[in-house]
Design an enzyme around this catalytic site. Sequence first.
Site, short mmCIF file in Angstrom:
data_model
loop_
_atom_site.label_atom_id
_atom_site.label_comp_id
_atom_site.label_asym_id
_atom_site.label_seq_id
_atom_site.Cartn_x
_atom_site.Cartn_y
_atom_site.Cartn_z
N LYS A 16 -3.23 -3.36 8.78
CA LYS A 16 -3.35 -4.81 8.62
C LYS A 16 -2.48 -5.23 7.44
O LYS A 16 -2.02 -4.40 6.66
CB LYS A 16 -4.81 -5.19 8.39
CG LYS A 16 -5.60 -5.32 9.70
CD LYS A 16 -5.36 -6.66 10.39
CE LYS A 16 -6.05 -6.77 11.73
NZ LYS A 16 -5.21 -6.29 12.85
N ASP A 17 -2.24 -6.52 7.32
CA ASP A 17 -1.16 -6.95 6.44
C ASP A 17 -1.60 -7.27 5.02
O ASP A 17 -0.77 -7.48 4.16
CB ASP A 17 -0.46 -8.14 7.06
CG ASP A 17 0.05 -7.78 8.44
OD1 ASP A 17 0.91 -6.91 8.52
OD2 ASP A 17 -0.47 -8.33 9.43
N ASP A 77 0.88 -1.17 0.00
CA ASP A 77 0.00 0.00 0.00
C ASP A 77 0.92 1.22 0.00
O ASP A 77 1.63 1.46 0.98
CB ASP A 77 -0.87 -0.05 1.26
CG ASP A 77 -1.72 1.21 1.45
OD1 ASP A 77 -1.56 2.17 0.67
OD2 ASP A 77 -2.55 1.21 2.38
N ASP A 111 -7.56 -7.23 0.94
CA ASP A 111 -7.33 -5.94 1.59
C ASP A 111 -8.21 -5.84 2.83
O ASP A 111 -9.29 -6.45 2.89
CB ASP A 111 -7.63 -4.79 0.62
CG ASP A 111 -7.18 -3.44 1.18
OD1 ASP A 111 -6.25 -3.43 2.02
OD2 ASP A 111 -7.74 -2.40 0.79
N LYS A 112 -7.73 -5.07 3.79
CA LYS A 112 -8.43 -4.85 5.08
C LYS A 112 -8.56 -6.13 5.87
O LYS A 112 -9.56 -6.39 6.55
CB LYS A 112 -9.82 -4.22 4.87
CG LYS A 112 -9.81 -2.96 4.07
CD LYS A 112 -8.97 -1.85 4.66
CE LYS A 112 -8.74 -0.76 3.62
NZ LYS A 112 -7.60 0.12 4.00
N TYR A 162 1.51 -1.35 15.64
CA TYR A 162 0.61 -1.56 14.52
C TYR A 162 0.68 -0.42 13.52
O TYR A 162 0.65 0.74 13.89
CB TYR A 162 -0.83 -1.72 15.05
CG TYR A 162 -1.26 -3.15 15.00
CD1 TYR A 162 -0.49 -4.12 15.60
CD2 TYR A 162 -2.40 -3.53 14.30
CE1 TYR A 162 -0.85 -5.44 15.54
CE2 TYR A 162 -2.78 -4.85 14.25
CZ TYR A 162 -2.00 -5.80 14.88
OH TYR A 162 -2.38 -7.11 14.79
N ASP A 170 -6.62 -0.72 -1.45
CA ASP A 170 -5.53 0.26 -1.52
C ASP A 170 -4.16 -0.38 -1.76
O ASP A 170 -3.13 0.29 -1.63
CB ASP A 170 -5.51 1.14 -0.25
CG ASP A 170 -5.33 0.32 1.02
OD1 ASP A 170 -4.95 -0.86 0.94
OD2 ASP A 170 -5.57 0.89 2.10
N ARG A 194 -10.08 0.57 10.48
CA ARG A 194 -8.93 0.77 11.36
C ARG A 194 -8.26 -0.55 11.74
O ARG A 194 -7.63 -0.65 12.80
CB ARG A 194 -9.34 1.57 12.61
CG ARG A 194 -9.78 2.97 12.25
CD ARG A 194 -10.20 3.82 13.43
NE ARG A 194 -10.70 5.12 12.96
CZ ARG A 194 -9.92 6.18 12.74
NH1 ARG A 194 -8.64 6.11 12.95
NH2 ARG A 194 -10.44 7.31 12.29
#
Length: 392
Positions: A260-261, A12, A134-135, A257, A53, A294
């Site tokens: 997320k990965d 990203d 994603d997310k 953090y 993203d 988030r």
Amino acid sequence: MGKITLSVIKADIGSIGGHIKPSQAVIDAVAEHIRSNGPAIGIIDFYVGYTGDDIAILMSHRLGLQRSDNSVHRLAWDAFMAGTIVAKRQGLYAFGQDLLKDAFSGNIRGLGPAVAEMEIDERPNESFILFAADKTDPGAYSLPLYLAFADPMYSSGLLLSPGLQKGFDFHILDVNYAHCPKCDRFHFTDQRCNEVEAENPAGDRVITLSAPDGLYKIAALIRDTERYIIESIYARDNGLQAVAVSTTRLHNIAGKYTGKDDPVMLVRVQSSFPATGEVLAPFAIGHYVAGFMRGSHNGPLMPVKMNSPISFFDGPPIVSGLAFSVHDGEFTEPADVFDQPFWDEIRSQVSRKAVEIRRQGFFGPAMLPMSELEYGGIVHILKELDSSFQIR
Ligand code: F6R
Ligand code: MG
Ligand code: MG
């Protein structure tokens, strides 16, 4: 023909109007860098696309996995850097987000971008799927992989094909054993640096379990999606690798953090592996995964078409699937596995699941446990309240 290596590297590096999708100019800059500089280092073919993203770069080459100069990783890093310059110029949100270190240092693993790679003896009709999510985080893939490679309720080949009947070896990684950026040693992430044995081995903590005999043991581990991640799967019939998953945990790299990965995964399909449709079948569940707004909530994983953006509540968590054929390292155009009327109905069902869990907001399983929250705000509230508690 020798071996071919498939490498997918994703990052990203900024998106339009929030964490929605990258701009066309950024995608073009990334692709142009690979196009101009790839052939010189031995890149045979490549594909660049996005999921939410995140931009994924898929490459084929003959440089193998243990490349002394890591030229393939450097190429991807430099391509993301080139994209970041454009993202910054355009004012994209969170430009350069996943490039956690200032400079490339030998291997892109540990620098931010997610990597999944497989060195294969290319079959005459080699077919594979590139998944990008994603997310969410790498544990999201564990359920569909378990169902496609170990459960005949979803994967009929496990009953019907003599080769598949022999089962599969699952390599499962304990991502809580990691390099600590504070003390520069390896230890469990919930351990304090000063409590660590001096002689802790440096390296990944991995276990190999076989299906079907080790089914309950595999399930006992992968139910914990934040700690035990399926990293790769091999066919027991012929020892061939079927799956490679990116297992980056950004917070292990940054020490906190940072997002997320958003994992990528390569899955070879057909003949000695499950069929494409068997690999896809479990994605119709729309299972709940960690991520969403988030990076701090649970939400259902929606299978989406290629180049889909993010929307509702910075989600829902999405996964795209692009099937390719490859010959001598040359890719066909992608076939979009979730662009078919069947998945429209699934997407509607998943939307309903997303709305349903969102109705309970921050409460209970709708929001992740403290250890997995991406933002520290709640810690501040609790700290502030701490002194007001009284013992009765
Ligand atoms: C989740 C994600 C987004 C952001 C959210 C707030 O992985 O990227 O949900 O966490 O949009 O972003 P900031 O804190 O950058 O304003
Ligand atoms: Mg993002
Ligand atoms: Mg992302």
